[in-house]
Design a protein around this motif. Structure first.
Motif, short mmCIF file in Angstrom:
data_model
loop_
_atom_site.label_atom_id
_atom_site.label_comp_id
_atom_site.label_asym_id
_atom_site.label_seq_id
_atom_site.Cartn_x
_atom_site.Cartn_y
_atom_site.Cartn_z
N TRP A 284 -6.94 19.54 10.37
CA TRP A 284 -6.70 18.97 9.04
C TRP A 284 -6.58 20.11 8.04
O TRP A 284 -7.32 21.11 8.14
N CYS A 292 0.64 11.63 10.04
CA CYS A 292 -0.73 11.55 9.51
C CYS A 292 -1.74 11.75 10.63
O CYS A 292 -1.53 11.32 11.78
N TRP A 293 -2.85 12.36 10.30
CA TRP A 293 -3.89 12.64 11.28
C TRP A 293 -4.51 11.39 11.88
O TRP A 293 -5.08 11.44 12.96
N TYR A 300 1.93 11.83 6.51
CA TYR A 300 0.65 12.07 5.84
C TYR A 300 0.72 11.76 4.35
O TYR A 300 -0.18 11.13 3.79
#
Length: 310
Positions: A284, A292-293, A300
């Motif tokens: 991150w 997106c994580w 994201y």
């Protein structure tokens, strides 16, 4: 690129229209909308949103409710309503002795009003109270210091901003920060606050242990938002190499063993440290235009980035 003010309006509209997956996320949605509006200098809109957020947290005295009220004070300072802002923060001052993140959001609110000297005074008194409570022994490490570590960090940062010379509390803050750095990034960050549960795992987790919603959020959306906010907070303290620790119910159960309690924070912190020593960690932050994580498949910038309290 998505219009930030449009994102704020969508968040507020979803909360107003009862369109959130969990209605209890309304306070968070309004607060995020307020922060977006504030970041674009739309202070009237920010104040409207944050008032709605504070109202949504009515009856709660936890740190999330406190953060919402501190944001309101920050916006009040920026629109010239200083007396109201200070009165709000005075009421929140006792949170310094209760929640690790209170030092950051209260001092940030005071800074918005040019009250760094007040922040130093409050943090100094909170540090002295925390030291008196633990006795004469110096904390062995940040974990041992607990809430005191966050107070010392924030006080040290505020004093640096206003040009104070180091004192004994600043020296202690630096010793603890050095010990944290020397443990290695992964070990330092490996705690329960960075355990990430995918949506499927989250649903299994709270079905099996409903009480864990207090730690991870009452919905998956709130879980993701809490993680994003925690990562932003840590990045703001100068941390680098931040990672999320993807957990599974099966893995937590195995770690706890037959006699362990997965609901015990010590068990979950131990599980987090075990994960930090393995593979599959999630770095991150991702690129703004990258995936997106959280694994949603969205970019994201359109998914978890707007959830940030940054």
């Amino acid at each position: 690129m998505a219009d930030p003010l449009g994102v704020a309006a969508e968040l507020a509209g979803a909360a107003d229209g009862g369109l959130l997956a969990d209605p209890q996320d309304a306070g968070l949605a309004f607060v995020l909308a307020a922060e977006i509006a504030e970041s674009r200098s739309k202070l009237d809109a920010a104040l409207r949103y944050v008032e709605r957020g504070v109202a949504a947290y009515s009856g709660r005295d936890d740190s999330e409710a406190g953060a919402a009220r501190a944001l309101r004070a920050r916006v009040l300072f920026r629109v010239g309503r200083d007396d109201e802002a200070l009165a709000e923060l005075e009421e929140l001052r006792p949170l310094l002795g209760q929640y690790p993140d209170a030092a950051a959001y209260l001092s940030a609110a005071l800074a918005a009003g040019g009250r760094d000297l007040v922040a130093e005074e409050w943090l100094t008194e909170a540090v002295k109270a925390a030291l008196a409570e633990r006795g004469a022994a110096e904390p062995a490490n940040p974990d041992d210091a607990g809430l005191l570590f966050f107070l010392l960090q924030q006080r040290h940062r505020v004093r640096h901003i206003i040009g104070r010379q180091h004192d004994a509390h600043d020296n202690l803050a630096e010793r603890l920060e050095n010990k944290l750095a020397n443990t290695g990034v992964a070990a330092a960050e490996a705690d329960d606050d960075l355990l990430f549960w995918t949506q499927a795992e989250f649903e299994k987790l709270v079905a099996q242990w409903p009480e864990l919603t207090a730690s991870y959020g009452e919905s998956w959306d709130l879980h993701r938002a809490r993680l994003e906010r925690e990562l932003v907070r840590r990045a703001g303290t100068g941390r680098t190499g931040l990672t999320l620790l993807p957990g599974t119910v099966a893995g937590l159960t195995r770690y706890a063993g037959g006699d362990g309690d997965p609901g015990d924070p010590k068990t979950r912190n131990g599980y987090a440290r075990q994960l930090a020593d393995g593979s599959g960690l999630i770095g991150w932050p991702p690129e703004r235009n990258g995936a997106c994580w959280c694994g949603s498949g969205s970019k994201y910038k359109k998914c978890c980035l707007p959830r940030s309290r940054g």
